[in-house]
Motif scaffolding. Sequence first.
Motif, mmCIF file in Angstrom:
data_model
loop_
_atom_site.group_PDB
_atom_site.id
_atom_site.type_symbol
_atom_site.label_atom_id
_atom_site.label_comp_id
_atom_site.label_asym_id
_atom_site.label_seq_id
_atom_site.Cartn_x
_atom_site.Cartn_y
_atom_site.Cartn_z
ATOM 1 N N SER A 119 -0.512 -23.418 29.384
ATOM 2 C CA SER A 119 0.588 -24.282 29.768
ATOM 3 C C SER A 119 1.850 -23.465 30.013
ATOM 4 C CB SER A 119 0.850 -25.315 28.661
ATOM 5 O OG SER A 119 1.745 -26.307 29.087
ATOM 6 N N PHE A 120 2.609 -23.877 31.028
ATOM 7 C CA PHE A 120 3.858 -23.217 31.395
ATOM 8 C C PHE A 120 4.969 -24.266 31.417
ATOM 9 C CE2 PHE A 120 0.308 -20.921 33.117
ATOM 10 C CZ PHE A 120 0.610 -19.590 32.865
ATOM 11 N N HIS A 121 6.079 -23.942 30.784
ATOM 12 C CA HIS A 121 7.173 -24.899 30.651
ATOM 13 C C HIS A 121 8.461 -24.354 31.271
ATOM 14 C CE1 HIS A 121 5.305 -27.052 26.890
ATOM 15 N NE2 HIS A 121 4.474 -26.983 27.911
ATOM 16 N N LYS A 122 9.284 -25.295 31.719
ATOM 17 C CA LYS A 122 10.601 -24.974 32.276
ATOM 18 C C LYS A 122 11.564 -26.070 31.841
ATOM 19 C CE LYS A 122 12.848 -24.694 36.846
ATOM 20 N NZ LYS A 122 12.563 -24.682 38.310
ATOM 21 N N PRO A 123 12.715 -25.726 31.280
ATOM 22 C CA PRO A 123 13.654 -26.761 30.831
ATOM 23 C C PRO A 123 14.120 -27.636 31.999
ATOM 24 C CG PRO A 123 14.261 -24.600 29.960
ATOM 25 C CD PRO A 123 13.210 -24.367 31.000
ATOM 26 N N GLY A 124 14.331 -28.923 31.677
ATOM 27 C CA GLY A 124 14.878 -29.835 32.678
ATOM 28 C C GLY A 124 14.009 -31.054 32.876
ATOM 29 N N GLY A 125 14.463 -31.929 33.746
ATOM 30 C CA GLY A 125 13.690 -33.112 34.100
ATOM 31 C C GLY A 125 13.879 -34.267 33.136
ATOM 32 N N PRO A 126 13.318 -35.420 33.476
ATOM 33 C CA PRO A 126 13.503 -36.632 32.662
ATOM 34 C C PRO A 126 12.845 -36.568 31.296
ATOM 35 C CG PRO A 126 11.929 -37.026 34.436
ATOM 36 C CD PRO A 126 12.554 -35.694 34.706
ATOM 37 N N TYR A 127 11.896 -35.653 31.112
ATOM 38 C CA TYR A 127 11.202 -35.545 29.826
ATOM 39 C C TYR A 127 11.646 -34.317 29.037
ATOM 40 C CZ TYR A 127 8.390 -38.872 32.397
ATOM 41 O OH TYR A 127 7.988 -39.948 33.162
ATOM 42 N N GLY A 128 12.699 -33.658 29.511
ATOM 43 C CA GLY A 128 13.243 -32.511 28.802
ATOM 44 C C GLY A 128 12.662 -31.176 29.221
ATOM 45 N N ARG A 129 11.516 -31.216 29.863
ATOM 46 C CA ARG A 129 10.890 -29.983 30.347
ATOM 47 C C ARG A 129 9.887 -30.334 31.438
ATOM 48 N NH1 ARG A 129 7.123 -28.760 24.979
ATOM 49 N NH2 ARG A 129 5.929 -30.698 25.069
ATOM 50 N N PHE A 130 9.763 -29.437 32.381
ATOM 51 C CA PHE A 130 8.715 -29.534 33.389
ATOM 52 C C PHE A 130 7.520 -28.737 32.876
ATOM 53 C CE2 PHE A 130 12.658 -29.824 35.980
ATOM 54 C CZ PHE A 130 12.457 -31.096 36.508
ATOM 55 N N ILE A 131 6.319 -29.252 33.108
ATOM 56 C CA ILE A 131 5.110 -28.633 32.579
ATOM 57 C C ILE A 131 4.098 -28.413 33.702
ATOM 58 C CG2 ILE A 131 3.170 -28.879 30.979
ATOM 59 C CD1 ILE A 131 4.930 -30.727 29.300
ATOM 60 N N VAL A 132 3.530 -27.227 33.747
ATOM 61 C CA VAL A 132 2.380 -26.945 34.598
ATOM 62 C C VAL A 132 1.248 -26.496 33.685
ATOM 63 C CG1 VAL A 132 1.415 -25.534 36.460
ATOM 64 C CG2 VAL A 132 3.816 -26.264 36.563
ATOM 65 N N ASP A 133 0.138 -27.216 33.726
ATOM 66 C CA ASP A 133 -1.055 -26.840 32.973
ATOM 67 C C ASP A 133 -2.052 -26.217 33.942
ATOM 68 O OD1 ASP A 133 -0.182 -27.728 30.474
ATOM 69 O OD2 ASP A 133 -0.849 -29.767 30.861
ATOM 70 N N ALA A 134 -2.352 -24.947 33.730
ATOM 71 C CA ALA A 134 -3.276 -24.214 34.599
ATOM 72 C C ALA A 134 -4.640 -24.139 33.917
ATOM 73 C CB ALA A 134 -2.743 -22.823 34.891
ATOM 74 N N HIS A 135 -5.628 -24.800 34.510
ATOM 75 C CA HIS A 135 -6.985 -24.852 33.966
ATOM 76 C C HIS A 135 -7.887 -23.876 34.722
ATOM 77 C CE1 HIS A 135 -6.194 -28.982 32.144
ATOM 78 N NE2 HIS A 135 -5.244 -28.915 33.070
#
Length: 285
Positions: A158-174
């Motif tokens: 999982s990769f996170h970046k601060p911001g957005g409506p949920y407090g962080r943007f998330i990319v899950d790389a499978h």
Amino acid sequence: MQSAYRPWLIAALTHRPLPPLPAGPDPAVAAAIVDCARNDGVLLLLEQAMAAHPDAAAVPAAVREAVQAAARSGLFDQLAMLSEQRKALQALSGAGLRFLVLKGGALAHWLYAKPHLRLVTDLDILLPDKACIAEAAAALAGIGYVQVTGNPVANELSFHKPGGPYGRFIVDAHWRLFNRALLRDAFGFDELAGGAIELPAMHGIKGLGPVHALFNACGHRALSLPHRQITGIQRADCLRWLWDIHALALRFSADEWRQVTRLAGEKRISAILQEALQTTGAAFG
């Protein structure tokens, strides 16, 4: 309290006759319906459905206005999510990575009338294998994402970046479609890529094709069912996930259903498919 409003919510989404609302002051009922729709991840879908519902004129004005106001706020949140997801996908594509978009991040762009109608809270992608993670991490780092520690036995990072409506943007790389051993080897990347479709207006970026998207949705539900402690929009019975299955099933041709039946038998996952389709049918008909 919210469960009492779910039958009304489902009737509104499916354009069936609306059952009587629970008794109470109109503002309280309106707030409960909005909370129920949010909790099931279908607030924007509800606002669209109510506008075209045959019984719309009979809905109390307080309910209509509350849903419209909440949907306007939710729209801005979803546009922010979709914009950031587009940036992440462009960064990955620009780095020359092979990948497929999974779940709502793909379905939003071709299964729903408008992308914002499918609530997205993160972005899931599938890579050909684990060796591609370093390239994905470098591409995402270039736009502000950092890798976070996750489950060491999971087939994803999982990769996170601060911001957005949920407090962080998330990319899950499978690097596997599913994490659990039961489904882990059911579908390989090349098989899924062979049936993938280009996402509209995404410049060659591809997501799972309809048949594989159905298996992904049903498998995700099966793996989520044991986690009864999870609430809100991440729970297995959340309407946003069941609606994906419902909408996919509605659009399938006879040939696609034959392909679904064949693959379910070959992969030995007929029971998982049956449970998800039965649950979805019981909810939406």
